[in-house]
Design an enzyme around this catalytic site. Structure first.
Site, PDB file in Angstrom:
ATOM      1  N   GLU A  86      31.381  44.048  56.189  1.00 22.97           N
ATOM      2  CA  GLU A  86      30.577  44.801  57.022  1.00 22.97           C
ATOM      3  C   GLU A  86      31.406  45.757  57.684  1.00 22.97           C
ATOM      4  O   GLU A  86      31.233  46.563  58.423  1.00 22.97           O
ATOM      5  CB  GLU A  86      29.518  43.958  58.005  1.00 22.97           C
ATOM      6  CG  GLU A  86      28.652  44.451  58.868  1.00 22.97           C
ATOM      7  CD  GLU A  86      27.462  43.510  59.421  1.00 22.97           C
ATOM      8  OE1 GLU A  86      26.662  44.683  60.444  1.00 22.97           O
ATOM      9  OE2 GLU A  86      27.085  41.908  58.903  1.00 22.97           O
TER      10      GLU A  86
ATOM     11  N   GLY B 132      33.128  43.531  40.363  1.00 23.83           N
ATOM     12  CA  GLY B 132      34.528  43.649  40.337  1.00 23.83           C
ATOM     13  C   GLY B 132      35.170  42.371  40.339  1.00 23.83           C
ATOM     14  O   GLY B 132      34.205  41.351  39.294  1.00 23.83           O
TER      15      GLY B 132
ATOM     16  N   GLU C 281      32.165  41.882  34.801  1.00 27.60           N
ATOM     17  CA  GLU C 281      33.296  41.402  34.098  1.00 27.60           C
ATOM     18  C   GLU C 281      33.124  39.773  33.869  1.00 27.60           C
ATOM     19  O   GLU C 281      33.033  38.740  34.834  1.00 27.60           O
ATOM     20  CB  GLU C 281      34.248  41.496  35.652  1.00 27.60           C
ATOM     21  CG  GLU C 281      35.005  43.008  35.301  1.00 27.60           C
ATOM     22  CD  GLU C 281      35.933  42.703  36.063  1.00 27.60           C
ATOM     23  OE1 GLU C 281      37.203  42.497  35.837  1.00 27.60           O
ATOM     24  OE2 GLU C 281      36.215  43.695  36.667  1.00 27.60           O
TER      25      GLU C 281
ATOM     26  N   THR D 249      41.914  50.044  30.274  1.00 29.07           N
ATOM     27  CA  THR D 249      42.775  50.397  29.681  1.00 29.07           C
ATOM     28  C   THR D 249      43.980  49.876  29.843  1.00 29.07           C
ATOM     29  O   THR D 249      44.797  50.911  29.878  1.00 29.07           O
ATOM     30  CB  THR D 249      42.669  51.143  28.988  1.00 29.07           C
ATOM     31  OG1 THR D 249      42.908  52.715  29.648  1.00 29.07           O
ATOM     32  CG2 THR D 249      41.753  51.615  27.537  1.00 29.07           C
TER      33      THR D 249
END
Length: 407
Positions: A103, A133, A175, A231
């Protein structure tokens, strides 16, 4: 060979004038060659090739909180060197609405709005929120994919963020998904909510989709605007030997399996062969490398033995990893060796070793993207470029990418 004539010029040329030899055989041969040229040119005239013109810049917003030369605030982003800026990261609450993770930085210091304000410099720039993430849990993503009410809450919350902070879309960095149906429902639901308002939907995905079960590539391609293939991180500290972070191709001394899986070319071919449309795929370029401590400083080649990962850098503070800015500032006297087979360099200095990307290797990756007719490239992450000119030109990697994109 250089053709200056247009297709129309060639089509209206008398084939008898192509070859001026005297024999009937020579004349017929000339006519045959002419017909082949016509067929080839007509084929390519009917083909449509997407321009490789996207430079997608992930901005790790915590760069604004780093000390000294590592500090990188939104105004340090060169808005004319990116086509997209992805603000990393926002999170998901338990009810699947979007969550501000810092914040103070994102709101009180105006990080979110300061990034979207870059569109005042470059009106063509697109700014997106990146949600998730590497450290984000999968639970909220799974809930949104399997619960229509929560999916709607996620979509409407994202739209509120776009409207409040001036953003153009959402980048989903899960992920990694394990179930294709769940991920499909998540993406399809978001697309249905975003499309009427013109908002973009993109993803960051595993370089080797066969290692996770959650990618239905043909279905993803239908609903996504861009697919950012990560990659990099092909090799790191776990092997006990020096290894490259993001090789473009497999190495001559690697196993068949490594050459078929652990490089950018293998990953991009996997996605394209799996059904991804080339004009939606971006190849990832890492502005960092993986570092090691050599067992013997005199043995400093690729695949030489190590005793462990390199020490964290003072700015990125990641064990076994340094940003390009840290490599330039603290290892400017190291010896650089470029691997012609892998198209990436490594650097050694004493018992320190790192496999990374430099101007030569990012040029090769942009050339590869153009050869494959990809959408372009994306960068993780721009705040670790050489902002303070320790390697030479300011922001040399990003400038090199742009130069080659426009070449």
């Amino acid at each position: 060979m250089c053709f200056k004539a247009s297709l129309r010029d060639i089509l209206t040329t008398n084939p008898d004038k192509i070859y001026t030899g005297s024999s009937s055989f020579q004349l017929q041969t000339g006519k045959m060659i002419f017909k082949v040229i016509i067929l080839v040119l007509a084929f390519f005239a009917g083909k449509s090739f997407a321009a490789t013109d996207k430079v997608i810049c992930y901005y790790a917003s915590w760069g604004a909180t780093r000390e000294g030369n590592g500090k990188f605030v939104p105004e340090d982003i060169d808005a004319n060197l990116c086509t997209h800026v992805n603000y990393a990261f926002v999170g998901l609450n338990d009810d699947c609405t979007l969550a501000v993770l810092d914040e103070e930085n994102d709101i009180n210091q105006g990080g979110l709005k300061r990034v979207s304000a870059l569109k005042e410099i470059n009106p063509n720039l697109k700014v997106l929120l990146s949600v998730g993430g590497a450290t984000a849990g999968a639970g909220a993503f799974e809930s949104a994919g399997n619960d229509p009410a929560k999916l709607d809450a996620m979509a409407q919350s994202a739209i509120e963020f776009f409207e409040t902070y001036g953003y153009d879309g959402l980048d989903v960095d899960w992920e990694y998904p394990q179930d294709k149906a769940t991920f499909n429902k998540l993406l399809s639901g978001l697309k249905a909510a975003f499309e009427p308002k013109g908002y973009l939907l993109t993803v960051a995905v595993n370089s080797i989709p066969g290692e996770v079960g959650g990618y239905d590539i043909p279905e993803m391609t239908k609903v996504l605007d861009l697919i950012n293939v990560m990659t990099y991180d092909f090799h790191a500290m776990w092997g006990g030997f020096t290894a490259e972070n993001s090789p473009l191709y497999g190495g001559d001394n690697e196993s068949d399996w490594q050459r078929e899986n652990r490089n950018a070319d293998a990953a991009i071919r996997y996605w394209l062969d799996g059904g991804a449309e080339a004009e939606k795929v971006a190849i990832g370029i890492a502005f960092y490398g993986h570092s090691f401590i050599l067992s013997d400083p005199n043995k400093h080649g690729l695949n030489d033995q190590t005793v462990g990962p390199g020490e964290p850098g003072p700015y990125t503070v990641n064990l076994g990893s340094l940003g390009y800015n840290e490599i330039c500032e603290f290892h400017s006297n190291g010896t650089v060796v470029f691997m012609d087979d892998m198209k990436v360099p490594y650097l050694y200095e004493g018992d320190f070793w790192i496999g990374y990307d430099n101007e030569e290797s990012v040029t090769a990756k942009v050339q590869y993207a153009k050869e494959k007719n990809l959408a372009g490239v994306f960068i993780w992450s721009i705040e670790t470029d050489d902002m303070h000119e320790f390697c030479g030109e300011k922001n040399a990697l990003l400038k090199t990418i742009n130069k080659e994109i426009k070449n």
